[in-house]
Write an enzyme that holds these catalytic residues in place. Sequence first.
Site, PDB file in Angstrom:
ATOM      1  N   SER A  19      50.590  56.561  37.494  1.00 42.58           N
ATOM      2  CA  SER A  19      49.896  57.861  37.470  1.00 42.58           C
ATOM      3  C   SER A  19      50.861  59.052  37.497  1.00 42.58           C
ATOM      4  CB  SER A  19      48.901  57.955  38.627  1.00 42.58           C
ATOM      5  OG  SER A  19      47.833  57.087  38.395  1.00 42.58           O
ATOM      6  N   THR A  67      44.456  55.195  46.009  1.00 42.05           N
ATOM      7  CA  THR A  67      44.413  53.839  45.471  1.00 42.05           C
ATOM      8  C   THR A  67      44.434  52.815  46.594  1.00 42.05           C
ATOM      9  OG1 THR A  67      45.380  52.380  43.788  1.00 42.05           O
ATOM     10  CG2 THR A  67      46.929  53.721  45.035  1.00 42.05           C
ATOM     11  N   LYS A  71      40.606  53.535  49.379  1.00 40.60           N
ATOM     12  CA  LYS A  71      39.508  54.241  48.688  1.00 40.60           C
ATOM     13  C   LYS A  71      38.204  54.305  49.476  1.00 40.60           C
ATOM     14  CE  LYS A  71      40.979  53.268  44.024  1.00 40.60           C
ATOM     15  NZ  LYS A  71      40.727  52.615  42.767  1.00 40.60           N
ATOM     16  N   ASN A  92      38.241  57.999  44.738  1.00 39.63           N
ATOM     17  CA  ASN A  92      39.583  57.810  44.167  1.00 39.63           C
ATOM     18  C   ASN A  92      40.238  59.140  43.797  1.00 39.63           C
ATOM     19  OD1 ASN A  92      38.259  58.470  41.703  1.00 39.63           O
ATOM     20  ND2 ASN A  92      39.797  57.317  40.572  1.00 39.63           N
ATOM     21  N   ASP A 107      36.734  56.368  38.742  1.00 40.74           N
ATOM     22  CA  ASP A 107      36.974  54.993  38.263  1.00 40.74           C
ATOM     23  C   ASP A 107      35.795  54.470  37.444  1.00 40.74           C
ATOM     24  OD1 ASP A 107      39.518  54.516  39.271  1.00 40.74           O
ATOM     25  OD2 ASP A 107      38.787  53.776  41.202  1.00 40.74           O
ATOM     26  N   ALA A 132      35.474  42.579  45.479  1.00 43.48           N
ATOM     27  CA  ALA A 132      34.422  43.480  45.983  1.00 43.48           C
ATOM     28  C   ALA A 132      35.048  44.646  46.750  1.00 43.48           C
ATOM     29  CB  ALA A 132      33.454  42.698  46.883  1.00 43.48           C
ATOM     30  N   GLY A 134      37.360  48.494  46.588  1.00 40.18           N
ATOM     31  CA  GLY A 134      37.033  49.847  46.135  1.00 40.18           C
ATOM     32  C   GLY A 134      36.785  49.933  44.644  1.00 40.18           C
TER      33      GLY A 134
HETATM   34  P1  NDP Z   1      41.009  46.816  47.353  1.00 37.47           P
HETATM   35  O1  NDP Z   1      42.132  46.595  48.312  1.00 37.47           O
HETATM   36  O2  NDP Z   1      39.930  47.744  47.724  1.00 37.47           O
HETATM   37  O3  NDP Z   1      40.315  45.395  47.008  1.00 37.47           O
HETATM   38  C1  NDP Z   1      41.104  44.270  46.717  1.00 37.47           C
HETATM   39  C2  NDP Z   1      40.212  43.110  46.301  1.00 37.47           C
HETATM   40  O4  NDP Z   1      41.076  42.008  45.977  1.00 37.47           O
HETATM   41  C3  NDP Z   1      39.256  42.598  47.382  1.00 37.47           C
HETATM   42  O5  NDP Z   1      38.079  42.138  46.774  1.00 37.47           O
HETATM   43  C4  NDP Z   1      40.052  41.422  47.983  1.00 37.47           C
HETATM   44  O6  NDP Z   1      39.217  40.441  48.571  1.00 37.47           O
HETATM   45  C5  NDP Z   1      40.692  40.862  46.748  1.00 37.47           C
HETATM   46  N1  NDP Z   1      41.889  40.083  47.033  1.00 37.47           N
HETATM   47  C6  NDP Z   1      43.123  40.552  47.376  1.00 37.47           C
HETATM   48  N2  NDP Z   1      43.982  39.514  47.546  1.00 37.47           N
HETATM   49  C7  NDP Z   1      43.263  38.383  47.310  1.00 37.47           C
HETATM   50  C8  NDP Z   1      43.586  36.999  47.318  1.00 37.47           C
HETATM   51  N3  NDP Z   1      44.821  36.577  47.608  1.00 37.47           N
HETATM   52  N4  NDP Z   1      42.617  36.106  47.030  1.00 37.47           N
HETATM   53  C9  NDP Z   1      41.358  36.517  46.716  1.00 37.47           C
HETATM   54  N5  NDP Z   1      40.990  37.826  46.690  1.00 37.47           N
HETATM   55  C10 NDP Z   1      41.934  38.734  46.988  1.00 37.47           C
HETATM   56  O7  NDP Z   1      41.715  47.261  45.985  1.00 37.47           O
HETATM   57  P2  NDP Z   1      41.100  48.098  44.761  1.00 37.47           P
HETATM   58  O8  NDP Z   1      39.750  47.576  44.477  1.00 37.47           O
HETATM   59  O9  NDP Z   1      41.267  49.540  44.978  1.00 37.47           O
HETATM   60  O10 NDP Z   1      42.124  47.692  43.563  1.00 37.47           O
HETATM   61  C11 NDP Z   1      42.146  46.386  43.055  1.00 37.47           C
HETATM   62  C12 NDP Z   1      43.031  46.286  41.824  1.00 37.47           C
HETATM   63  O11 NDP Z   1      42.543  47.106  40.764  1.00 37.47           O
HETATM   64  C13 NDP Z   1      44.472  46.733  42.057  1.00 37.47           C
HETATM   65  O12 NDP Z   1      45.326  45.844  41.389  1.00 37.47           O
HETATM   66  C14 NDP Z   1      44.535  48.114  41.430  1.00 37.47           C
HETATM   67  O13 NDP Z   1      45.839  48.448  40.978  1.00 37.47           O
HETATM   68  C15 NDP Z   1      43.591  47.933  40.256  1.00 37.47           C
HETATM   69  N6  NDP Z   1      42.979  49.200  39.807  1.00 37.47           N
HETATM   70  C16 NDP Z   1      43.220  49.645  38.533  1.00 37.47           C
HETATM   71  C17 NDP Z   1      42.643  50.800  38.071  1.00 37.47           C
HETATM   72  C18 NDP Z   1      42.903  51.255  36.675  1.00 37.47           C
HETATM   73  O14 NDP Z   1      42.692  52.445  36.400  1.00 37.47           O
HETATM   74  N7  NDP Z   1      43.320  50.393  35.781  1.00 37.47           N
HETATM   75  C19 NDP Z   1      41.776  51.629  38.924  1.00 37.47           C
HETATM   76  C20 NDP Z   1      41.562  51.049  40.233  1.00 37.47           C
HETATM   77  C21 NDP Z   1      42.170  49.896  40.658  1.00 37.47           C
HETATM   78  P3  NDP Z   1      38.806  40.522  50.151  1.00 37.47           P
HETATM   79  O15 NDP Z   1      37.626  41.464  50.218  1.00 37.47           O
HETATM   80  O16 NDP Z   1      38.460  39.129  50.502  1.00 37.47           O
HETATM   81  O17 NDP Z   1      40.016  41.046  50.882  1.00 37.47           O
END
Ligand code: NDP
Length: 279
Positions: A19, A67, A71, A92, A107, A132, A134
Amino acid sequence: MSQEKLVGIIGWPVTHSLSPKMHNYAFKTLGLNYRYVFLPVDTAPESLIKDAVLGLKALGFVGANVTVPHKEAILGLMDQVSDEALAIGAVNTIFIKDGKLCGHNTDAPGFICDLLDHGIDPRGLNVLILGAGGSARAVAYGLLKHGAQITILNRTESKAIELKKALSESFSADLIKCAAFDSESMRKHGQADLIVNTTSIGLLDQKATPWDEKIPFKEGQVVYDLIYKKTQLLDFAEQSGAKAINGLGMLVHQGALAFSIWTGEKAPVDIMKDGLLVS
Ligand code: NDP
Protein backbone atom coordinates in the site's frame (compact mmCIF):
# COMPACT_ATOMS: atom_id res chain seq x y z
CA MET A 1 4.53 24.60 -0.14
CA SER A 2 1.62 23.36 1.99
CA GLN A 3 2.37 21.15 4.98
CA GLU A 4 2.78 17.47 4.11
CA LYS A 5 -0.30 15.39 4.97
CA LEU A 6 0.20 11.95 6.48
CA VAL A 7 -1.64 8.68 6.03
CA GLY A 8 -0.39 5.17 6.79
CA ILE A 9 -1.13 1.51 7.38
CA ILE A 10 -1.64 -0.02 10.83
CA GLY A 11 -0.97 -3.76 11.05
CA TRP A 12 1.22 -6.57 12.39
CA PRO A 13 3.11 -7.71 10.42
CA VAL A 14 2.88 -4.78 8.04
CA THR A 15 6.18 -4.23 6.26
CA HIS A 16 5.16 -6.70 3.49
CA SER A 17 2.31 -4.33 2.50
CA LEU A 18 2.42 -2.79 -0.98
CA SER A 19 0.00 0.00 0.00
CA PRO A 20 2.72 2.61 0.77
CA LYS A 21 4.33 2.04 -2.64
CA MET A 22 0.99 2.25 -4.46
CA HIS A 23 -0.31 5.36 -2.69
CA ASN A 24 2.98 7.28 -2.64
CA TYR A 25 3.36 6.75 -6.40
CA ALA A 26 -0.17 8.08 -6.96
CA PHE A 27 0.36 11.09 -4.62
CA LYS A 28 3.63 11.95 -6.40
CA THR A 29 2.20 11.53 -9.91
CA LEU A 30 -0.79 13.75 -9.08
CA GLY A 31 1.41 16.32 -7.26
CA LEU A 32 -0.48 15.86 -3.96
CA ASN A 33 1.57 16.68 -0.85
CA TYR A 34 0.70 13.48 1.01
CA ARG A 35 2.93 10.72 2.39
CA TYR A 36 1.88 7.14 3.25
CA VAL A 37 3.92 5.42 5.99
CA PHE A 38 4.12 2.01 7.69
CA LEU A 39 2.55 1.98 11.17
CA PRO A 40 3.48 -1.38 12.78
CA VAL A 41 1.32 -1.97 15.88
CA ASP A 42 1.64 -5.26 17.78
CA THR A 43 -1.33 -7.05 19.35
CA ALA A 44 0.17 -7.02 22.85
CA PRO A 45 -0.38 -5.28 25.11
CA GLU A 46 -4.06 -4.96 24.14
CA SER A 47 -4.09 -1.23 24.90
CA LEU A 48 -1.47 -0.59 22.20
CA ILE A 49 -3.96 -0.34 19.34
CA LYS A 50 -6.03 2.25 21.21
CA ASP A 51 -2.89 4.28 21.94
CA ALA A 52 -1.89 4.02 18.27
CA VAL A 53 -5.26 5.24 17.00
CA LEU A 54 -5.33 8.16 19.44
CA GLY A 55 -1.74 8.87 18.36
CA LEU A 56 -2.94 9.34 14.76
CA LYS A 57 -5.21 12.13 15.96
CA ALA A 58 -2.50 13.72 18.09
CA LEU A 59 0.01 13.60 15.22
CA GLY A 60 -2.39 15.22 12.76
CA PHE A 61 -2.78 12.26 10.39
CA VAL A 62 -5.49 12.56 7.70
CA GLY A 63 -6.29 8.88 8.12
CA ALA A 64 -4.99 5.35 7.85
CA ASN A 65 -5.63 1.89 6.47
CA VAL A 66 -5.95 -0.98 8.92
CA THR A 67 -4.83 -4.52 8.15
CA VAL A 68 -4.23 -7.91 9.84
CA PRO A 69 -5.08 -8.42 12.70
CA HIS A 70 -6.68 -5.16 13.86
CA LYS A 71 -9.65 -4.58 11.52
CA GLU A 72 -12.31 -5.85 13.91
CA ALA A 73 -10.85 -4.52 17.17
CA ILE A 74 -10.46 -1.03 15.73
CA LEU A 75 -14.17 -0.63 14.99
CA GLY A 76 -14.99 -0.01 18.64
CA LEU A 77 -12.38 2.78 18.82
CA MET A 78 -14.07 4.92 16.14
CA ASP A 79 -16.23 8.00 16.87
CA GLN A 80 -18.37 7.23 13.79
CA VAL A 81 -18.66 4.12 11.63
CA SER A 82 -20.19 3.91 8.12
CA ASP A 83 -23.30 1.74 7.78
CA GLU A 84 -21.39 -0.70 5.58
CA ALA A 85 -18.44 -1.06 8.00
CA LEU A 86 -20.92 -1.55 10.84
CA ALA A 87 -22.76 -4.31 8.97
CA ILE A 88 -19.43 -5.93 8.05
CA GLY A 89 -18.08 -5.56 11.59
CA ALA A 90 -14.63 -4.44 10.42
CA VAL A 91 -12.90 -1.16 9.54
CA ASN A 92 -10.05 -1.03 7.00
CA THR A 93 -9.98 2.75 6.43
CA ILE A 94 -9.93 5.53 9.01
CA PHE A 95 -10.60 9.15 8.06
CA ILE A 96 -9.97 11.80 10.70
CA LYS A 97 -12.50 14.55 10.05
CA ASP A 98 -12.93 17.56 12.36
CA GLY A 99 -10.99 15.64 15.06
CA LYS A 100 -13.35 12.65 14.81
CA LEU A 101 -12.25 9.12 13.90
CA CYS A 102 -14.55 7.90 11.09
CA GLY A 103 -14.36 4.19 10.19
CA HIS A 104 -15.05 2.86 6.69
CA ASN A 105 -14.73 -0.48 4.92
CA THR A 106 -13.46 -0.36 1.34
CA ASP A 107 -12.56 -4.08 1.18
CA ALA A 108 -16.09 -5.20 0.25
CA PRO A 109 -16.56 -2.87 -2.76
CA GLY A 110 -12.86 -3.33 -3.66
CA PHE A 111 -13.28 -7.10 -3.88
CA ILE A 112 -16.48 -6.87 -5.93
CA CYS A 113 -14.92 -4.30 -8.33
CA ASP A 114 -12.06 -6.71 -8.99
CA LEU A 115 -14.39 -9.67 -9.58
CA LEU A 116 -16.31 -7.56 -12.12
CA ASP A 117 -12.99 -6.48 -13.72
CA HIS A 118 -12.32 -10.21 -14.27
CA GLY A 119 -15.75 -10.63 -15.88
CA ILE A 120 -17.22 -12.45 -12.86
CA ASP A 121 -20.71 -11.39 -11.79
CA PRO A 122 -21.39 -12.70 -8.27
CA ARG A 123 -25.18 -12.87 -8.80
CA GLY A 124 -26.40 -16.45 -8.37
CA LEU A 125 -22.93 -17.86 -7.67
CA ASN A 126 -22.27 -20.50 -5.06
CA VAL A 127 -19.16 -19.32 -3.18
CA LEU A 128 -16.91 -21.11 -0.69
CA ILE A 129 -15.07 -18.73 1.65
CA LEU A 130 -12.01 -19.98 3.56
CA GLY A 131 -11.56 -17.94 6.77
CA ALA A 132 -13.77 -15.78 8.95
CA GLY A 133 -11.48 -12.87 9.90
CA GLY A 134 -11.77 -9.19 9.03
CA SER A 135 -11.41 -9.59 5.28
CA ALA A 136 -13.79 -12.60 5.18
CA ARG A 137 -16.45 -10.40 6.74
CA ALA A 138 -16.06 -7.87 3.92
CA VAL A 139 -15.89 -10.50 1.15
CA ALA A 140 -18.99 -12.30 2.51
CA TYR A 141 -20.92 -9.04 2.83
CA GLY A 142 -20.00 -7.93 -0.71
CA LEU A 143 -20.94 -11.30 -2.21
CA LEU A 144 -24.30 -11.50 -0.40
CA LYS A 145 -25.08 -7.90 -1.32
CA HIS A 146 -24.48 -8.81 -4.97
CA GLY A 147 -26.71 -11.88 -4.97
CA ALA A 148 -24.36 -14.82 -4.22
CA GLN A 149 -24.84 -17.56 -1.65
CA ILE A 150 -21.92 -18.50 0.57
CA THR A 151 -20.41 -21.26 2.71
CA ILE A 152 -17.80 -20.26 5.29
CA LEU A 153 -15.10 -22.68 6.55
CA ASN A 154 -12.97 -21.47 9.44
CA ARG A 155 -10.37 -23.07 11.72
CA THR A 156 -12.15 -21.61 14.73
CA GLU A 157 -15.64 -22.75 13.76
CA SER A 158 -17.31 -20.57 16.41
CA LYS A 159 -16.05 -17.50 14.51
CA ALA A 160 -17.72 -18.72 11.30
CA ILE A 161 -20.98 -19.25 13.20
CA GLU A 162 -20.66 -15.78 14.75
CA LEU A 163 -20.09 -14.30 11.27
CA LYS A 164 -23.17 -16.07 9.91
CA LYS A 165 -25.18 -14.65 12.80
CA ALA A 166 -23.91 -11.11 12.12
CA LEU A 167 -24.57 -11.36 8.36
CA SER A 168 -28.06 -12.77 8.99
CA GLU A 169 -29.01 -9.32 10.32
CA SER A 170 -28.60 -7.94 6.78
CA PHE A 171 -29.30 -11.00 4.58
CA SER A 172 -31.42 -14.18 4.64
CA ALA A 173 -29.77 -16.85 6.82
CA ASP A 174 -30.71 -19.43 4.13
CA LEU A 175 -27.99 -17.94 1.89
CA ILE A 176 -25.23 -18.56 4.47
CA LYS A 177 -23.78 -21.92 5.56
CA CYS A 178 -20.87 -22.68 7.91
CA ALA A 179 -18.75 -25.79 8.29
CA ALA A 180 -15.52 -26.98 9.86
CA PHE A 181 -12.20 -26.10 8.21
CA ASP A 182 -11.30 -29.68 7.27
CA SER A 183 -10.88 -32.02 4.30
CA GLU A 184 -14.40 -33.39 4.63
CA SER A 185 -15.95 -29.92 4.27
CA MET A 186 -13.56 -29.02 1.43
CA ARG A 187 -14.62 -32.17 -0.42
CA LYS A 188 -18.31 -31.47 0.24
CA HIS A 189 -18.27 -27.78 -0.73
CA GLY A 190 -15.28 -27.74 -3.09
CA GLN A 191 -17.49 -27.81 -6.20
CA ALA A 192 -18.49 -24.16 -5.60
CA ASP A 193 -18.33 -21.78 -8.59
CA LEU A 194 -15.91 -19.53 -6.74
CA ILE A 195 -13.52 -20.39 -3.87
CA VAL A 196 -12.07 -17.40 -1.99
CA ASN A 197 -9.12 -17.70 0.39
CA THR A 198 -9.34 -15.00 3.04
CA THR A 199 -7.07 -16.78 5.52
CA SER A 200 -3.53 -15.49 5.97
CA ILE A 201 -2.11 -18.95 5.13
CA GLY A 202 0.45 -18.37 2.37
CA LEU A 203 1.07 -14.74 3.31
CA LEU A 204 4.47 -15.29 4.94
CA ASP A 205 5.21 -18.89 3.95
CA GLN A 206 4.63 -19.12 0.20
CA LYS A 207 4.59 -22.93 0.30
CA ALA A 208 1.77 -23.10 2.86
CA THR A 209 -1.77 -23.66 1.57
CA PRO A 210 -5.22 -23.63 3.15
CA TRP A 211 -6.47 -26.32 0.69
CA ASP A 212 -6.25 -30.12 0.87
CA GLU A 213 -4.49 -30.89 -2.42
CA LYS A 214 -6.04 -34.35 -2.54
CA ILE A 215 -9.18 -32.47 -3.66
CA PRO A 216 -8.66 -31.07 -7.18
CA PHE A 217 -10.42 -28.03 -8.55
CA LYS A 218 -11.91 -28.24 -12.02
CA GLU A 219 -12.20 -26.26 -15.21
CA GLY A 220 -14.83 -23.54 -14.96
CA GLN A 221 -14.15 -22.90 -11.27
CA VAL A 222 -12.51 -19.70 -10.09
CA VAL A 223 -10.07 -19.65 -7.16
CA TYR A 224 -9.39 -16.21 -5.71
CA ASP A 225 -6.66 -15.68 -3.11
CA LEU A 226 -6.77 -12.34 -1.28
CA ILE A 227 -3.01 -12.58 -0.81
CA TYR A 228 -1.56 -10.41 -3.53
CA LYS A 229 1.15 -12.63 -4.89
CA LYS A 230 1.35 -16.07 -6.44
CA THR A 231 0.54 -18.63 -3.76
CA GLN A 232 0.65 -22.40 -3.56
CA LEU A 233 -3.18 -22.34 -3.63
CA LEU A 234 -3.22 -20.44 -6.93
CA ASP A 235 -0.53 -22.70 -8.43
CA PHE A 236 -2.63 -25.73 -7.51
CA ALA A 237 -5.79 -24.12 -8.92
CA GLU A 238 -4.04 -23.46 -12.24
CA GLN A 239 -2.67 -27.00 -12.37
CA SER A 240 -6.23 -28.29 -11.83
CA GLY A 241 -7.51 -26.18 -14.75
CA ALA A 242 -9.36 -23.58 -12.66
CA LYS A 243 -9.01 -19.82 -13.17
CA ALA A 244 -6.65 -18.34 -10.53
CA ILE A 245 -6.83 -14.70 -9.37
CA ASN A 246 -4.63 -13.06 -6.74
CA GLY A 247 -5.56 -10.10 -4.52
CA LEU A 248 -3.63 -7.43 -6.43
CA GLY A 249 -6.74 -6.01 -8.14
CA MET A 250 -8.65 -5.92 -4.86
CA LEU A 251 -5.69 -4.13 -3.25
CA VAL A 252 -5.84 -1.45 -5.95
CA HIS A 253 -9.63 -0.98 -5.77
CA GLN A 254 -9.87 -0.90 -1.97
CA GLY A 255 -6.92 1.52 -1.98
CA ALA A 256 -8.53 3.71 -4.65
CA LEU A 257 -11.66 4.09 -2.52
CA ALA A 258 -9.56 4.98 0.54
CA PHE A 259 -7.59 7.49 -1.57
CA SER A 260 -10.84 9.28 -2.50
CA ILE A 261 -12.05 9.33 1.12
CA TRP A 262 -8.79 10.97 2.32
CA THR A 263 -8.14 13.42 -0.53
CA GLY A 264 -11.64 14.11 -1.87
CA GLU A 265 -10.15 13.48 -5.34
CA LYS A 266 -11.14 10.83 -7.90
CA ALA A 267 -8.62 8.02 -7.45
CA PRO A 268 -6.20 7.36 -10.33
CA VAL A 269 -6.78 3.58 -10.52
CA ASP A 270 -4.42 3.00 -13.46
CA ILE A 271 -1.66 5.07 -11.87
CA MET A 272 -2.07 3.10 -8.63
CA LYS A 273 -1.70 -0.14 -10.61
CA ASP A 274 1.45 1.27 -12.27
CA GLY A 275 2.78 2.18 -8.82
CA LEU A 276 2.81 -1.49 -7.87
CA LEU A 277 5.02 -2.32 -10.82
CA VAL A 278 7.77 0.28 -10.30
CA SER A 279 10.84 -1.08 -8.53
P1 NDP B 1 -7.49 -11.83 10.13
O1 NDP B 1 -6.33 -11.94 11.05
O2 NDP B 1 -8.64 -11.01 10.53
O3 NDP B 1 -8.06 -13.31 9.80
C1 NDP B 1 -7.18 -14.36 9.48
C2 NDP B 1 -7.97 -15.60 9.09
O4 NDP B 1 -7.01 -16.61 8.74
C3 NDP B 1 -8.84 -16.20 10.20
O5 NDP B 1 -9.98 -16.77 9.63
C4 NDP B 1 -7.91 -17.29 10.77
O6 NDP B 1 -8.63 -18.35 11.38
C5 NDP B 1 -7.26 -17.79 9.52
N1 NDP B 1 -5.99 -18.45 9.77
C6 NDP B 1 -4.79 -17.86 10.07
N2 NDP B 1 -3.83 -18.82 10.21
C7 NDP B 1 -4.45 -20.01 10.00
C8 NDP B 1 -4.00 -21.36 9.99
N3 NDP B 1 -2.72 -21.66 10.25
N4 NDP B 1 -4.88 -22.34 9.73
C9 NDP B 1 -6.18 -22.05 9.46
N5 NDP B 1 -6.68 -20.78 9.45
C10 NDP B 1 -5.81 -19.79 9.72
O7 NDP B 1 -6.87 -11.32 8.74
P2 NDP B 1 -7.60 -10.55 7.53
O8 NDP B 1 -8.90 -11.20 7.29
O9 NDP B 1 -7.57 -9.10 7.75
O10 NDP B 1 -6.58 -10.86 6.31
C11 NDP B 1 -6.45 -12.15 5.79
C12 NDP B 1 -5.60 -12.17 4.54
O11 NDP B 1 -6.19 -11.40 3.49
C13 NDP B 1 -4.20 -11.59 4.73
O12 NDP B 1 -3.29 -12.39 4.03
C14 NDP B 1 -4.29 -10.21 4.10
O13 NDP B 1 -3.04 -9.75 3.61
C15 NDP B 1 -5.25 -10.48 2.96
N6 NDP B 1 -5.99 -9.28 2.53
C16 NDP B 1 -5.83 -8.81 1.25
C17 NDP B 1 -6.53 -7.72 0.81
C18 NDP B 1 -6.35 -7.24 -0.60
O14 NDP B 1 -6.68 -6.08 -0.86
N7 NDP B 1 -5.88 -8.06 -1.50
C19 NDP B 1 -7.44 -6.98 1.69
C20 NDP B 1 -7.56 -7.57 3.00
C21 NDP B 1 -6.83 -8.66 3.40
P3 NDP B 1 -9.00 -18.30 12.98
O15 NDP B 1 -10.26 -17.48 13.08
O16 NDP B 1 -9.20 -19.72 13.33
O17 NDP B 1 -7.83 -17.67 13.67
